[in-house]
Motif scaffolding. Structure first.
Motif, PDB file in Angstrom:
ATOM      1  N   ARG A  18      -8.675  13.437  -4.274  1.00 11.51           N
ATOM      2  CA  ARG A  18      -7.344  12.990  -4.810  1.00 11.51           C
ATOM      3  C   ARG A  18      -7.586  12.502  -6.234  1.00 11.51           C
ATOM      4  O   ARG A  18      -8.280  11.630  -6.634  1.00 11.51           O
ATOM      5  CB  ARG A  18      -6.595  12.083  -3.996  1.00 11.51           C
ATOM      6  N   GLN A  34       0.938   3.573  -6.317  1.00 11.86           N
ATOM      7  CA  GLN A  34       0.788   4.300  -5.077  1.00 11.86           C
ATOM      8  C   GLN A  34       1.274   3.201  -3.924  1.00 11.86           C
ATOM      9  O   GLN A  34       0.880   2.091  -3.952  1.00 11.86           O
ATOM     10  CB  GLN A  34      -0.719   4.864  -4.800  1.00 11.86           C
ATOM     11  N   HIS A  37      -1.086   1.547   1.517  1.00 11.46           N
ATOM     12  CA  HIS A  37      -1.876   2.365   2.631  1.00 11.46           C
ATOM     13  C   HIS A  37      -3.296   2.015   2.950  1.00 11.46           C
ATOM     14  O   HIS A  37      -3.954   1.295   2.087  1.00 11.46           O
ATOM     15  CB  HIS A  37      -1.696   3.872   2.044  1.00 11.46           C
ATOM     16  N   ASP A  39      -6.699   4.376   3.725  1.00 12.43           N
ATOM     17  CA  ASP A  39      -7.045   5.763   3.744  1.00 12.43           C
ATOM     18  C   ASP A  39      -7.357   6.275   5.048  1.00 12.43           C
ATOM     19  O   ASP A  39      -7.597   5.391   6.032  1.00 12.43           O
ATOM     20  CB  ASP A  39      -8.254   6.004   2.874  1.00 12.43           C
ATOM     21  N   HIS A  95      -4.696  -0.843   0.701  1.00 13.31           N
ATOM     22  CA  HIS A  95      -4.619  -1.130  -0.892  1.00 13.31           C
ATOM     23  C   HIS A  95      -3.311  -0.197  -1.555  1.00 13.31           C
ATOM     24  O   HIS A  95      -2.491   0.273  -0.662  1.00 13.31           O
ATOM     25  CB  HIS A  95      -5.716  -0.575  -1.460  1.00 13.31           C
TER      26      HIS A  95
HETATM   27 FE   LIG Z   1      -5.986   5.032  -1.101  1.00  9.13          FE
END
Ligand SMILES: [Fe+2]
Ligand SMILES: O=C(O)CCC(=O)C(=O)O
Length: 161
Positions: A18, A34, A37, A39, A95
Motif C-alpha cells: 500500500r 489513516q 487500525h 494490519d 497505529h
Molecule cells: Fe497499518
C-alpha cells in the motif's frame, strides 16, 4: 512454531503493497491521515519515504506515541495474523497516521500474509493444551472479512471465541 506448519502456511504467501500519500492540511488537528487500525498481515514492513514524521502507535493506556523517523530505517510490526497464530501472545499493534500543515507525507507498506490455501487460527503446534481464544477461518474468508470493513480498530476482534 512447527517449521512444516509454518512452511505450509507461508510458502507462496500473499504479499501486498500500500502506497500512502498524505497531503498537507492547514488544520492538521482536525483530520487524520489513516484511522486507528492494526494490519491484517502477519508481518508489515513500512518505509517512510520523505522523512516526514506521522506514524503513531497506541500504547497500553490508550495514549498515542509517535514513532520517531530514522533515516534509512524500516518499521517492522506484527499484524493480526501473528496475534491469532500465537493465540494472543504477540499483539498486533494499533497505529494511525497523522498529517502536518507544512509538508506532504509518503509511506509504503509491504504486507506479508499466508497463502490462499491456508487457514488462519491459533497454531496447533504452539497451542499445546491451551484453549484457543480465536476461531480458525480460511484465508479467503479472512481476506474477504478484512477488506469488506472499514480500516478501523482490530479485525481479529471478530474472530474471538
Ligand atoms: Fe497499518
Ligand atoms: O503511513 C504510515 O505511517 C502508516 C501506514 C499504515 O498504517 C498502513 O498502510 O497500513
Amino acid at each position: 512454531m512447527d517449521v512444516k506448519e509454518m512452511e505450509e502456511m507461508f510458502e507462496n504467501g500473499m504479499q501486498s503493497v500500500r502506497m500512502n500519500y498524505y497531503p498537507p492540511c492547514p488544520e492538521p488537528d482536525k483530520v487524520i491521515g489513516q484511522m486507528p487500525h492494526s494490519d491484517g498481515s502477519a508481518v508489515t514492513i513500512l518505509l517512510q519515504v520523505n522523512g516526514v514524521q506521522g506514524l503513531q502507535i497506541k500504547k497500553d493506556h490508550g495514549t498515542w506515541m509517535p514513532v520517531k523517523f530514522l533515516p534509512e530505517a524500516l518499521v517492522v510490526n506484527f499484524g493480526d495474523t501473528v496475534e491469532v497464530l500465537s493465540n494472543g501472545l504477540y499483539k498486533s499493534i494499533e497505529h494511525r497516521a497523522t498529517v502536518t500543515s507544512e509538508k506532504e507525507r509518503i509511506s509504503v507498506g509491504m504486507f506479508f500474509n499466508p497463502n490462499f490455501e491456508a487457514n488462519v487460527g491459533p497454531s496447533p503446534s504452539l497451542l499445546g493444551n491451551q484453549k484457543p481464544i480465536f476461531k480458525t477461518i480460511s484465508m479467503k474468508e479472512y481476506v474477504n472479512g478484512f477488506f469488506s470493513r472499514r480500516l478501523q480498530g482490530k479485525f481479529l476482534d471478530t474472530m474471538r471465541i
